[in-house]
Design a protein around this motif. Structure first.
Motif, short mmCIF file in Angstrom:
data_model
loop_
_atom_site.label_atom_id
_atom_site.label_comp_id
_atom_site.label_asym_id
_atom_site.label_seq_id
_atom_site.Cartn_x
_atom_site.Cartn_y
_atom_site.Cartn_z
N VAL A 172 42.30 28.03 56.78
CA VAL A 172 42.15 28.78 55.53
C VAL A 172 42.19 30.27 55.84
N GLU A 173 43.13 30.97 55.26
CA GLU A 173 43.25 32.41 55.51
C GLU A 173 42.08 33.17 54.91
N ASP A 174 41.76 32.86 53.69
CA ASP A 174 40.70 33.58 53.00
C ASP A 174 39.95 32.59 52.12
N GLY A 175 38.80 32.12 52.61
CA GLY A 175 38.05 31.10 51.89
C GLY A 175 37.63 31.52 50.50
N ARG A 176 37.42 32.83 50.27
CA ARG A 176 37.01 33.29 48.95
C ARG A 176 38.05 32.95 47.90
N ARG A 177 39.32 33.03 48.29
CA ARG A 177 40.38 32.82 47.31
C ARG A 177 40.82 31.37 47.27
N PRO B 76 29.90 33.44 48.40
CA PRO B 76 31.30 33.51 47.96
C PRO B 76 31.40 33.94 46.49
N PHE B 77 32.35 34.78 46.20
CA PHE B 77 32.64 35.26 44.85
C PHE B 77 31.63 36.26 44.31
N GLU B 78 30.64 36.64 45.11
CA GLU B 78 29.65 37.61 44.66
C GLU B 78 30.28 38.99 44.51
N ALA C 65 34.90 41.20 43.77
CA ALA C 65 34.76 40.25 44.88
C ALA C 65 36.10 39.81 45.41
N ALA C 66 37.17 40.02 44.63
CA ALA C 66 38.47 39.52 45.05
C ALA C 66 39.08 40.37 46.14
#
Length: 514
Positions: A491-496, A370-372, A513-514
């Motif tokens: 969760v729609e988008d775990g990254r955010r 995540p966030f990479e 990454a966003a």
């Protein structure tokens, strides 16, 4: 008949090369099954430990069964799947006990049940005409849910004590009473009847260390006696199932006990565990083994624990390569997942290896955390090139797969195309300065789906296996069974949404990454 004889002859020839094989007559017979071929299964320390434990039970015996190297040969000859020790049909045993290491071995379980002439689904094996089908193994530390449709009982966690409870009850009760009893017994889950979910049992310290019963040259770890100087881990890496909160963390075994259990005939010794180099007396243990004239290997080297003396002992013990895990494309990624390694420590490990006269540094890493972002991959390129100036580097790269019961449980898969793009960026950036050994992004996605889904994921695996097992068959099967990863609906988008993983440090995503 001639075809069947050749299959039996092959097994008997392998048996002749084994040291430590157990033979025993007992009233209750267990077929101990490994859903991968012999050369893989016989490198499993847990599988061998349970083999010994069953033989130590006064009323039970175990014979090994493996996924055939050539499943089609069994089908062509209509040979029933048979056990290793006596070549008896697997369907004649009272219990089939499967040790499942990871998600993609599900298809091996299907093939073995089919070759044994048993229905795959537990609901189709009612009436007491079929053996009891049990599954345990490393997969139960994470997410055994996909196994539920196919087994009568799940054994969860460390099984050295539970296997005695299981065979004692199974030998003395009828099937219905047994299932009701096990559903109320800690450490067991009986699909449809109960049992605590994700309860991971802990073996008594007196059962440690796990160690090889049989040594053979026909394994992934050729002629190596495996023994466990420690169990568990004292670290808290957020992606890892075997972290410090699992079963009370790390338990160490005194070197004196480890050494006393190594048989005289063992010329190669493998020290196995989640964090072997965290053992406080590891250098002493290595030195004593090497001084006895044996070769030695270690399964898990932590860069921050390496010293020149430790690496020298490995070299004296026959090692020509040093293997460490970075597990993060950049220092930012390693910090995010609480991986306690720095660039300086990995560089120092490479220098230790060069000084000891080793030929190569192997570094394991993950992409797709995540966030990479691209800048993290670029840092990996820069750092790998720096390492390659010290020693030739082989870079093993695996896509990140979130596992249940870890702080990163529920994290999304980065995406097949995204992972492949990052791997290509890595290859081009290194331009031959290091060997890149990636694992498949597609099959990592399949593993992710099984790791994050429930019993419906297992049913999808069955559908994909029946359809030939291609990647497109897996995609269609997951869609057909309505499989959605854990927390996908929430969760729609775990990254955010970093609050999805409250124990992970809040690291702002990069623009890429966003």
């Amino acid at each position: 008949m001639e075809g069947r004889y050749s299959l039996i002859h092959h097994v008997r020839s392998l048996l002749e090369d084994e040291q430590g094989t157990l033979y025993k007559e007992a009233p209750y017979r267990v077929a101990l099954c490994y859903p991968s071929p012999y050369h893989v299964g016989m490198s499993s320390l847990g599988f061998q430990a349970i083999y010994r434990e069953i033989h130590e039970h006064p009323g039970a015996t175990a014979e090994r069964v493996f996924l055939p190297d050539d499943v089609e040969a069994f089908k062509r000859t209509r040979a029933p799947l048979f056990s290793w020790e006596s070549q008896a049909p697997v369907s004649s045993f009272a219990m089939l006990a499967f040790s499942v290491a990871y998600e993609l071995e599900l298809t091996g379980l299907f093939s073995m049940l089919e070759l044994a002439g048993l229905p795959l689904l537990a609901e189709e094996r009612q009436g007491g005409r079929h053996p009891l089908v049990v599954a345990g193994g490393p997969l139960t530390f994470s997410n055994p849910d996909p196994l539920e449709p196919f087994v009568d009982v799940l054994v969860q966690g460390e099984s050295e004590d539970l296997i005695h409870v299981l065979v004692e009850a199974a030998a003395s009760m009828d099937r219905e009473a047994l299932l009701d009893h096990l559903a109320r017994t800690p450490g067991f889950r009986v699909p449809g009847r109960g049992g605590q979910r994700y309860h991971v049992a802990r073996a008594m310290d007196s059962r440690l260390p796990a160690r090889s019963q049989i040594v053979t040259s026909h394994t992934e770890l050729r002629s190596m006696f495996l023994i466990e100087p420690e169990r568990g881990c004292s670290r808290g890496c957020h992606y890892c199932v075997m972290r410090r909160t699992t079963n009370g963390g790390m338990r160490t075994v005194p070197p004196e006990r480890v050494l006393s259990l190594i048989p005289d005939h063992a010329r190669r010794v493998g020290l196995v565990g989640a964090a072997v180099t965290d053992h406080p007396r590891i250098v002493e243990l290595l030195r004593t083994i090497v001084d006895s004239g044996r070769e030695v290997g270690v399964s898990s080297l932590r860069a921050d624990r390496l010293t020149q003396e430790l690496v020298n002992q490995l070299r004296r013990g026959g090692a020509t390569n040093l293997t460490v895990a970075a597990d993060g494309a950049s220092q930012r990624m390693r910090d995010m997942v609480d991986r306690k390694h720095s660039e300086e420590q990995i560089v120092r490990a490479a220098e230790f290896a060069r000084t000891a006269g080793m030929k190569q540094l192997k570094v394991y890493n993950v992409v797709g955390l995540p966030f990479e972002g691209e800048e993290d991959i670029d840092e990996l390129i820069r750092f790998t090139a720096e390492l390659s100036r010290i020693l030739p580097v082989a870079l093993g790269v695996a896509p990140f797969v979130a596992k249940r019961n870890t702080p990163l449980d529920g994290a999304p898969f980065a995406g097949i195309r995204e992972v492949e793009t990052r791997l290509e960026r890595l290859r081009k950036g290194l331009r031959g300065r290091a060997e890149v050994r990636p694992t498949s992004a597609r099959w990592a996605w399949v593993e992710y789906m099984l790791a994050q889904c429930g019993p419906e994921g297992g049913l999808a695996a069955m559908d994909a296996w029946r359809a030939g097992g291609s990647f497109s068959a897996w995609k269609k099967a997951f869609e057909g069974r309505g499989c959605e990863p854990y927390m996908a609906r929430r969760v729609e988008d775990g990254r955010r949404n970093p609050t999805l993983w409250p124990t992970v440090p809040k690291v702002a995503p990069s623009a890429s990454a966003a």
